[in-house]
Design an enzyme around this catalytic site. Structure first.
Site, PDB file in Angstrom:
ATOM      1  N   GLU A  66       0.828  -1.206   0.000  1.00 47.96           N
ATOM      2  CA  GLU A  66       0.000   0.000   0.000  1.00 47.96           C
ATOM      3  C   GLU A  66       0.869   1.265   0.000  1.00 47.96           C
ATOM      4  O   GLU A  66       0.559   2.244  -0.684  1.00 47.96           O
ATOM      5  CB  GLU A  66      -0.913   0.016   1.229  1.00 47.96           C
ATOM      6  CG  GLU A  66      -1.856  -1.170   1.310  1.00 47.96           C
ATOM      7  CD  GLU A  66      -1.326  -2.326   2.139  1.00 47.96           C
ATOM      8  OE1 GLU A  66      -2.108  -2.928   2.889  1.00 47.96           O
ATOM      9  OE2 GLU A  66      -0.113  -2.618   2.034  1.00 47.96           O
ATOM     10  N   CYS A  88      -0.331   0.357   7.707  1.00 55.82           N
ATOM     11  CA  CYS A  88      -0.793   0.837   6.401  1.00 55.82           C
ATOM     12  C   CYS A  88      -2.171   1.482   6.511  1.00 55.82           C
ATOM     13  O   CYS A  88      -2.495   2.417   5.758  1.00 55.82           O
ATOM     14  CB  CYS A  88      -0.839  -0.315   5.404  1.00 55.82           C
ATOM     15  SG  CYS A  88       0.794  -0.921   4.949  1.00 55.82           S
ATOM     16  N   ALA A 116      12.487 -36.476  -7.809  1.00 52.40           N
ATOM     17  CA  ALA A 116      12.506 -37.010  -9.174  1.00 52.40           C
ATOM     18  C   ALA A 116      12.583 -38.518  -9.070  1.00 52.40           C
ATOM     19  O   ALA A 116      13.331 -39.058  -8.250  1.00 52.40           O
ATOM     20  CB  ALA A 116      13.707 -36.463  -9.944  1.00 52.40           C
ATOM     21  N   TRP A 133      21.723 -38.156 -11.372  1.00 52.77           N
ATOM     22  CA  TRP A 133      20.640 -37.360 -11.937  1.00 52.77           C
ATOM     23  C   TRP A 133      19.588 -38.226 -12.615  1.00 52.77           C
ATOM     24  O   TRP A 133      19.899 -39.104 -13.423  1.00 52.77           O
ATOM     25  CB  TRP A 133      21.181 -36.332 -12.932  1.00 52.77           C
ATOM     26  CG  TRP A 133      22.072 -35.312 -12.285  1.00 52.77           C
ATOM     27  CD1 TRP A 133      23.405 -35.114 -12.506  1.00 52.77           C
ATOM     28  CD2 TRP A 133      21.700 -34.356 -11.293  1.00 52.77           C
ATOM     29  NE1 TRP A 133      23.882 -34.105 -11.705  1.00 52.77           N
ATOM     30  CE2 TRP A 133      22.854 -33.616 -10.949  1.00 52.77           C
ATOM     31  CE3 TRP A 133      20.497 -34.049 -10.646  1.00 52.77           C
ATOM     32  CZ2 TRP A 133      22.847 -32.599 -10.011  1.00 52.77           C
ATOM     33  CZ3 TRP A 133      20.483 -33.029  -9.708  1.00 52.77           C
ATOM     34  CH2 TRP A 133      21.650 -32.326  -9.400  1.00 52.77           C
ATOM     35  N   ASP A 174      24.808 -37.636  -1.649  1.00 54.44           N
ATOM     36  CA  ASP A 174      24.808 -36.691  -2.772  1.00 54.44           C
ATOM     37  C   ASP A 174      25.689 -35.467  -2.547  1.00 54.44           C
ATOM     38  O   ASP A 174      26.051 -34.780  -3.499  1.00 54.44           O
ATOM     39  CB  ASP A 174      23.380 -36.202  -3.055  1.00 54.44           C
ATOM     40  CG  ASP A 174      22.470 -37.306  -3.556  1.00 54.44           C
ATOM     41  OD1 ASP A 174      22.973 -38.407  -3.847  1.00 54.44           O
ATOM     42  OD2 ASP A 174      21.256 -37.078  -3.648  1.00 54.44           O
ATOM     43  N   ARG A 177      22.453 -21.758  -7.496  1.00 54.12           N
ATOM     44  CA  ARG A 177      23.522 -21.374  -8.428  1.00 54.12           C
ATOM     45  C   ARG A 177      23.071 -21.372  -9.897  1.00 54.12           C
ATOM     46  O   ARG A 177      23.707 -20.739 -10.730  1.00 54.12           O
ATOM     47  CB  ARG A 177      24.729 -22.301  -8.245  1.00 54.12           C
ATOM     48  CG  ARG A 177      24.465 -23.760  -8.520  1.00 54.12           C
ATOM     49  CD  ARG A 177      25.591 -24.655  -7.989  1.00 54.12           C
ATOM     50  NE  ARG A 177      25.317 -26.072  -8.199  1.00 54.12           N
ATOM     51  CZ  ARG A 177      24.529 -26.793  -7.419  1.00 54.12           C
ATOM     52  NH1 ARG A 177      23.922 -26.225  -6.389  1.00 54.12           N
ATOM     53  NH2 ARG A 177      24.327 -28.076  -7.655  1.00 54.12           N
ATOM     54  N   GLY A 194      15.730 -37.350   1.476  1.00 50.59           N
ATOM     55  CA  GLY A 194      15.495 -38.405   0.514  1.00 50.59           C
ATOM     56  C   GLY A 194      14.163 -39.096   0.711  1.00 50.59           C
ATOM     57  O   GLY A 194      13.241 -38.541   1.310  1.00 50.59           O
TER      58      GLY A 194
END
Length: 353
Positions: free
Chosen positions: A56, A90, A160, A182, A212, A219, A298
């Site tokens: 606002e 506000c 995945a 991957w 992993d 990044r 995981g």
């Protein structure tokens, strides 16, 4: 054009610009505001990065001719605040500029506000309309609403899996050096980095770090890396792992008996592993004003959130590869909401309504 259609038109614009605050405003909500004079938008604003001006305020400041404010309507996705926080209320600014009408998407669930902003506006002669595009506004403010209504962060599960339903290969099939195997493609991995930039925190279990050695940063996208959270009951994570490199704030959830030598940007959060841990994790996050967590793995950690019923969204990539054996992907019993293609990957979306 009738009033309802007009109100909805400008509220859609509020929602559109509000998305500009995604990833920067938390724990504040990402609000959008529009100021309309004679069916023309004369000012717009969205919530600044945390600690900065609210939507606002930015909308009012953007109006070139302030004298028009006393004859305009302010549209806003969430009830204007009525309390002093990092910034003044506000509602007081709206009253100061004598804006005669305010149209609100939804009432603020924060007990510090929750109707008080609307009451203050009405008490000072402002005409207030509420619940305009309320469903769309609730969806937009899902993180903020989960934090205040459920008293926990908004929880997004992400993983995945292969065509044959595995989330990772068996340990004996891995190399000696910890590294990701991957399943998803480069486009999907970049999308995940975008998602990371949108949430306050990211969480994984011990095995994910040991196997992993993830960085859990952004990044491959522009934006702020999330707070890293690791469930590490017995402090098995190596001090040489990326998550303990001091590049970003990291919280380790460990057994209550453990102590941790001081490390840059790393804090130990003891919890009781003899009791359900997911509610404890969420309670800690809530106490630290963390209103969203991306849970990336995981399999055991993800399934724990599912089994506890502590999740709001699940984003599941199905890659083009198969393992034939390995660690089985988590199991959801919720109906599939929608499916999209990300290159060669299938992205399935689920919601825990």
């Amino acid at each position: 054009m009738n009033t309802q259609v007009t109100d909805e038109k400008y509220m859609r614009r509020c929602l559109q610009i509000a998305k500009n605050g995604l990833g920067n405003t938390a724990p504040n909500p990402m609000v959008g505001a529009v100021i309309v004079y004679q069916n023309k938008i004369i000012g717009e604003g969205y919530t600044s990065a945390y600690g900065g001006a609210h939507a606002e305020v930015n909308a009012i400041k953007s109006v070139k001719d302030p004298s028009l404010l006393a004859k305009s309507t302010l549209y806003v996705t969430l009830e204007p605040c009525s309390h002093f926080g990092k910034t003044p209320p506000c509602a007081d600014l709206i009253i100061k500029h004598q804006i005669p009408a305010v149209v609100v998407g939804i009432v603020d669930p924060n007990e510090k506000v929750s109707g008080k902003g609307i009451e203050k506006l009405k008490a000072n002669g402002c005409h207030v309309t509420t619940n305009v595009l309320a469903t769309a506004c609730r969806k937009h403010h899902k993180r903020f609403l989960a934090f205040h209504e459920k008293k926990r962060p908004y929880l997004i599960l992400k993983w995945a899996e292969t065509q044959d339903g595995f989330i990772a290969p068996l340990n004996e099939r891995r190399t000696l050096k910890p590294a990701p195997v991957w399943i998803s493609n480069e486009q999907s991995r970049q999308l995940v980095h975008q998602w990371r930039s949108e949430e306050q925190a990211i969480l994984v279990g011990t095995n994910t770090v040991l196997q992993d050695n993830p960085k859990l940063d952004v990044r491959h996208w522009s934006g702020k890396s999330p707070i890293r959270m690791v469930i590490d009951k017995d402090l098995r994570v190596s001090k040489h792992s990326h998550v303990l490199d001091g590049s970003n704030r990291t919280i380790l959830f460990a057994n209550q008996r453990h102590q941790l030598k001081p490390m840059k940007e790393v804090e130990l959060q003891p919890i009781d592993f003899s009791k359900p841990i997911i509610p404890q994790l969420c309670a800690v996050a809530h106490s630290q004003n963390i209103n969203s967590i991306l849970v990336e793995g995981g399999a055991q950690t993800l399934q724990a959130f599912i089994d506890a019923g502590f999740w709001d969204e699940a984003r599941v990539f199905i890659g083009a590869t198969s393992f034939k054996d390995g660690i089985k992907a988590p199991t959801l019993t919720t109906d599939l909401y929608n499916t999209t293609m990300v290159g060669t990957d299938t992205l399935n979306m689920y919601y825990n309504d």
